[in-house]
Design a protein around this motif. Structure first.
Motif, PDB file in Angstrom:
ATOM      1  N   ASP B 283       0.822  -1.210   0.000  1.00 30.91           N
ATOM      2  CA  ASP B 283       0.000   0.000   0.000  1.00 30.91           C
ATOM      3  C   ASP B 283       0.864   1.274   0.000  1.00 30.91           C
ATOM      4  N   LEU B 284       1.946   1.220  -0.755  1.00 33.39           N
ATOM      5  CA  LEU B 284       2.825   2.394  -0.875  1.00 33.39           C
ATOM      6  C   LEU B 284       2.351   3.217  -2.067  1.00 33.39           C
ATOM      7  N   ARG B 285       1.675   4.318  -1.785  1.00 32.88           N
ATOM      8  CA  ARG B 285       1.171   5.161  -2.864  1.00 32.88           C
ATOM      9  C   ARG B 285       1.539   6.624  -2.588  1.00 32.88           C
ATOM     10  N   PRO B 286       2.833   6.904  -2.652  1.00 35.89           N
ATOM     11  CA  PRO B 286       3.279   8.255  -2.267  1.00 35.89           C
ATOM     12  C   PRO B 286       2.665   9.361  -3.110  1.00 35.89           C
ATOM     13  N   PRO B 292       5.520  12.319   4.902  1.00 34.34           N
ATOM     14  CA  PRO B 292       6.461  13.404   5.217  1.00 34.34           C
ATOM     15  C   PRO B 292       7.559  13.503   4.163  1.00 34.34           C
ATOM     16  N   ARG B 293       8.232  14.628   4.146  1.00 32.89           N
ATOM     17  CA  ARG B 293       9.246  14.879   3.112  1.00 32.89           C
ATOM     18  C   ARG B 293      10.353  13.844   3.126  1.00 32.89           C
ATOM     19  N   ALA B 295      10.248  10.849   4.082  1.00 27.51           N
ATOM     20  CA  ALA B 295       9.778   9.556   3.578  1.00 27.51           C
ATOM     21  C   ALA B 295       9.723   9.586   2.049  1.00 27.51           C
ATOM     22  N   ASN B 296       9.277  10.705   1.518  1.00 29.71           N
ATOM     23  CA  ASN B 296       9.231  10.842   0.054  1.00 29.71           C
ATOM     24  C   ASN B 296      10.638  10.783  -0.536  1.00 29.71           C
ATOM     25  N   ALA B 297      11.580  11.444   0.161  1.00 31.03           N
ATOM     26  CA  ALA B 297      12.966  11.433  -0.321  1.00 31.03           C
ATOM     27  C   ALA B 297      13.511   9.998  -0.324  1.00 31.03           C
ATOM     28  N   LEU B 298      13.180   9.278   0.729  1.00 34.08           N
ATOM     29  CA  LEU B 298      13.652   7.891   0.827  1.00 34.08           C
ATOM     30  C   LEU B 298      13.007   7.030  -0.266  1.00 34.08           C
ATOM     31  N   LEU B 299      11.694   7.241  -0.456  1.00 35.51           N
ATOM     32  CA  LEU B 299      10.998   6.474  -1.499  1.00 35.51           C
ATOM     33  C   LEU B 299      11.552   6.792  -2.888  1.00 35.51           C
ATOM     34  N   TRP B 300      11.889   8.066  -3.089  1.00 33.34           N
ATOM     35  CA  TRP B 300      12.480   8.460  -4.384  1.00 33.34           C
ATOM     36  C   TRP B 300      13.804   7.736  -4.614  1.00 33.34           C
ATOM     37  N   LEU B 301      14.628   7.717  -3.547  1.00 36.13           N
ATOM     38  CA  LEU B 301      15.947   7.080  -3.667  1.00 36.13           C
ATOM     39  C   LEU B 301      15.791   5.585  -3.950  1.00 36.13           C
ATOM     40  N   VAL B 302      14.859   4.977  -3.263  1.00 34.37           N
ATOM     41  CA  VAL B 302      14.627   3.539  -3.462  1.00 34.37           C
ATOM     42  C   VAL B 302      14.139   3.288  -4.892  1.00 34.37           C
ATOM     43  N   MET B 303      13.164   4.106  -5.329  1.00 40.69           N
ATOM     44  CA  MET B 303      12.598   3.897  -6.670  1.00 40.69           C
ATOM     45  C   MET B 303      13.637   4.131  -7.743  1.00 40.69           C
TER      46      MET B 303
END
Lengths: 363, 404
Positions: B283-286, B292-293, B295-303
């Motif tokens: 259910d990861l739908r950023p 939070p910012r 978390a978005n930065a981390l998700l961006w790096l992972v993606m």
């Protein structure tokens, strides 16, 4: 809808003009800064004039710098149009052996300091071996064998050479044909056109433009545009030469016209030397195809049976002991590097000593 | 130009930069190729197809389906449909246009204006920059890393320093983006000069926070085509969780296969299908939720790294190559002078593109030039033009997507 009688107010027109002028000036400045920061261009000025014998000569009393990411070299031409720190008297001092050098930019030692050029290295090694040698370098960038023959006849012999050292480069083959100073008819060499001064007039006109010489010697953007434009124009020229390809081996075929012409010119130079008590030694500058691929394009096959020349080539040294070394500059105009010039000087000096080429012929 | 299925786009013949010329035939007969002077091995040759067939086949399929669905009126004149299908800027590498968007433009008088010319010329130059400066220079790093081909053993000779391999994957990410989006920009720019508006194909794909976000930004014309003509007809998300996942997986698998008949493309498609499923499961739908910012930065790096991993599957010559890459990156992540040189080249040729993308992202527009003061625009133009003149790779390579 703008009416037909609408006039742009003079103030606005002036502002637009000023803005365009500023944009152009800024673009040129920014282009120069871009090149200096991201793609440095070699600045390789060369300065030639028309001589009184209808061919080019180095502009006398000139000093300019050749700069690239690899070199920063001062080129000084004395008042006689010779690359030397001081003028050289025509009369040979007693006990001095003179070597007159003929060639193009390779012979002139472009992209290396004067002391590192193969000619000066040859002299330094000969002097270290007990000789008293003086170099008179009459090379001019862009010369072919035809111009070298005329230079020897009209200028070189006046210096009373003991040895004539001729730097051969494969470009001489085409330069000789292009210049049309000499032609071959039925195997005999004839003088054809009285002059060959490519680009000299245009250059003179450009040099009259204030700031042009400064721009040519210092502006990377100008150098870049000139090289790009010249490259494109060369490509568009009908009969543009094919890409210089590595020769497979010594060709088993009859010699071509350009090879026959080159050999005939070299023979003439040899005869001039013999008539004047000098010897001829040819330095065969290898052609470079990559850092490890070189070839000799001296018309050996054409010369065979026509004449015998004394030739020194550093090719074996380049291919074996110096393999992998940078022997030709890679970011400038591709002349011999310091290490290649030193090795060539050593080979030439060893050859001269071994063959006793500086010994006076018995009278 | 022809496309040879079965040898893979990164085979020596393709990489050697010798496009087989001007054959428009669907043949499986070596005699024909010999007559035409094309030298291909009978072992690898399966089918010869015209260049860009994947693109205009999909375009014509879209027309057929839309006419069937009565969303588009059948055109009356043959020349109209022929023009739509063979519109030259899009012919070899898309974008895959839709009849609802492009076809009406053929039916009405077209006009251009100053803004279209401004955009068109900018897109052409920017596209050339992406291709000639970024992609072609990255190709050298990529070529060194993915190894020259060993004709004796039939394998690629891959260096074993992990850091260099990692940089090679980053370089390929930039290469394929510069190459493909560069082509699209040129196609869109040329179209604008003729008064056509061609659909957007890339929207800052490396800014994606999740796989679904990535496919909304990367090769948009293909992903929307697959969504509309494959995923939704398969049932989409209407049949429950299992069927949704099956549909997602199948769609991505076929999306991978669209690129060519190679196991690495199948693997790449399956990988993206699996990513979509895993993100849904978690259910990861950023893009829909307010994380939070950090978390978005981390998700961006992972993606970003998941995307790069996908590019490894895409670019690898075979499955064994993928294994070598993993082994070296994870077990031998040491540096080397070659790795440093690769890093310098990566930064040197990639910085302007990356900076421009960051600005586009920050300004929330793909055309920031329109908003800038003329002096900033002038400097951007100087950077782009001078880069094209002075930094363009001397060894140009064919557009990667010409092979698809």
């Amino acid at each position: 809808m703008r009416s037909e009688s609408y006039q742009i107010p003079p103030k606005r027109r002036l502002r637009t003009l000023l803005r365009i002028a500023f944009a152009v000036a800024w673009s040129l400045l920014a282009g120069e800064l871009f090149l200096r920061a991201f793609a440095p261009q070699p600045l390789m000025p060369r300065s030639v004039r028309a001589s009184d014998i209808g061919i080019r000569t180095n502009t006398p009393s000139e000093t300019y710098w050749q700069r690239s990411t690899e070199v920063n070299v001062r080129v000084h031409i004395n008042s006689q149009g010779i690359r030397a720190d001081d003028d050289i008297p025509l009369e040979k001092p007693a006990g001095v052996k003179r070597i007159v050098v003929l060639g193009d930019s390779y012979g002139l030692g472009y992209e290396v300091d004067l002391k590192d050029s193969f000619a000066m290295q040859t002299a330094a090694r000969l002097n270290a071996a007990g000789e008293n040698v003086q170099i008179v370098n009459l090379s001019v960038s862009g010369f072919g064998t035809a111009e070298e023959l005329l230079t020897l006849q009209h200028r070189g012999l006046a210096f009373h050479p003991d040895l004539v050292l001729l730097a051969w480069h494969y470009t001489d083959l085409d330069d000789n044909v292009r210049s049309r100073l000499f032609t071959l008819k039925d195997g005999k060499l004839f003088r054809d056109q009285p002059t060959y001064l490519p680009g000299v007039k245009t250059r003179r006109r450009l040099e009259r433009i204030p700031g042009y010489v400064w721009m040519e010697r210092n502006c990377q953007l100008y150098s870049f545009i000139r090289e790009k434009t010249a490259g494109k124009l060369d490509d568009l020229m009908p009969g543009a030469p094919a890409v210089h390809a590595m020769p497979a081996a010594i060709p088993i075929r009859p010699p071509t016209y350009r090879e026959q012409l080159a050999v005939a010119l070299l023979q003439s130079i040899q005869e001039e030397c013999e008539k004047n008590g000098a010897k001829l030694l040819i330095f065969d500058v290898p052609s470079r195809f990559s850092r490890t691929e070189f070839a000799s394009e001296f018309p050996a096959a054409a010369a065979r049976g026509l004449a015998q020349f004394d030739v020194v080539s550093p090719l074996d040294e380049f291919r074996t002991n110096l393999k992998g070394e940078k022997l030709f500059w890679e970011h400038g105009n591709g002349h011999l590097t310091v290490i290649a010039s030193h090795v060539s000087g050593k080979l030439l000096a060893d050859h001269i000593l071994k063959r006793k080429l500086l010994d006076s012929p018995p009278r | 130009m022809v496309r040879v299925i079965g040898r893979g786009m990164f085979s020596e013949e393709y990489r050697g930069g010798k496009p087989l010329k001007a054959v428009y035939a669907l043949v499986d007969d070596e005699r024909v190729t010999v007559t035409l002077g094309i030298q291909v091995s009978s072992f690898t040759l399966n089918v010869i197809l015209p260049a860009g067939i994947s693109f205009y086949t999909f375009q014509s399929l879209a027309y057929t389906v839309e006419v069937f669905r009565r969303k588009v009126e059948p055109v009356e004149r043959y020349v109209t449909i022929a023009s739509y299908l063979s519109f030259f800027p899009l012919l070899v590498a898309g974008p895959i246009e839709r009849p609802t968007h492009l076809l009406p433009q053929f039916l009405r008088p077209r006009t251009t204006n100053r803004d279209m010319w401004r955009q068109g010329i900018w897109l052409i130059c920017w596209g050339l920059f992406k291709k000639m400066v970024v992609a072609d220079n990255m190709a050298r790093i990529v070529g060194d890393v993915f190894g020259p081909y060993d004709h004796l053993t039939g394998t690629a000779i891959i260096p074993h320093d992990g850091l260099r391999l990692l940089l090679g994957i980053y370089a390929f990410a930039l290469q394929i983006y510069g190459d493909f989006s560069g082509y699209t920009d040129i196609a869109r720019g040329v179209s604008k000069l003729f008064g056509f508006d061609v659909m957007l194909n890339f929207k800052l794909p490396y800014a994606a926070l999740s796989p679904s976000d990535f496919w909304r930004r990367w090769h948009i014309s293909l992903s929307t085509w697959l969504r509309d003509y494959l995923y939704i007809p398969l049932g989409g998300s209407r049949g429950g969780i299992f069927l949704t996942y099956r549909n997602l997986f199948l769609t991505m698998l076929l999306g991978g296969l669209w690129h060519g008949a190679s196991w690495t493309f199948v693997l790449w498609g399956a990988y993206h299908g699996a990513l979509l499923i895993v993100y849904r499961l978690l259910d990861l739908r950023p893009e829909d939720k307010n994380y939070p910012r950090w978390a978005n930065a981390l998700l961006w790096l992972v993606m970003l790294h998941l995307t790069c991993l996908g590019w490894l599957l895409f670019r690898a010559k075979n499955v064994a190559t993928i294994g070598v890459f993993f082994q070296s990156i994870l077990l031998h992540p040491h540096g080397s002078p070659e790795a440093l040189a690769a890093f310098k080249s990566l930064v040197f040729f990639g910085w302007l593109l990356l900076l421009f993308q960051v600005v586009q992202y920050a300004m929330k527009t793909l055309d920031p030039m329109a908003r800038w003061h003329w002096f900033i625009r002038l400097n951007v133009w100087i950077l782009v033009i001078m880069s094209l003149l002075a930094l363009a790779s001397a060894q140009g390579t064919e557009f990667i997507y010409f092979a698809f």
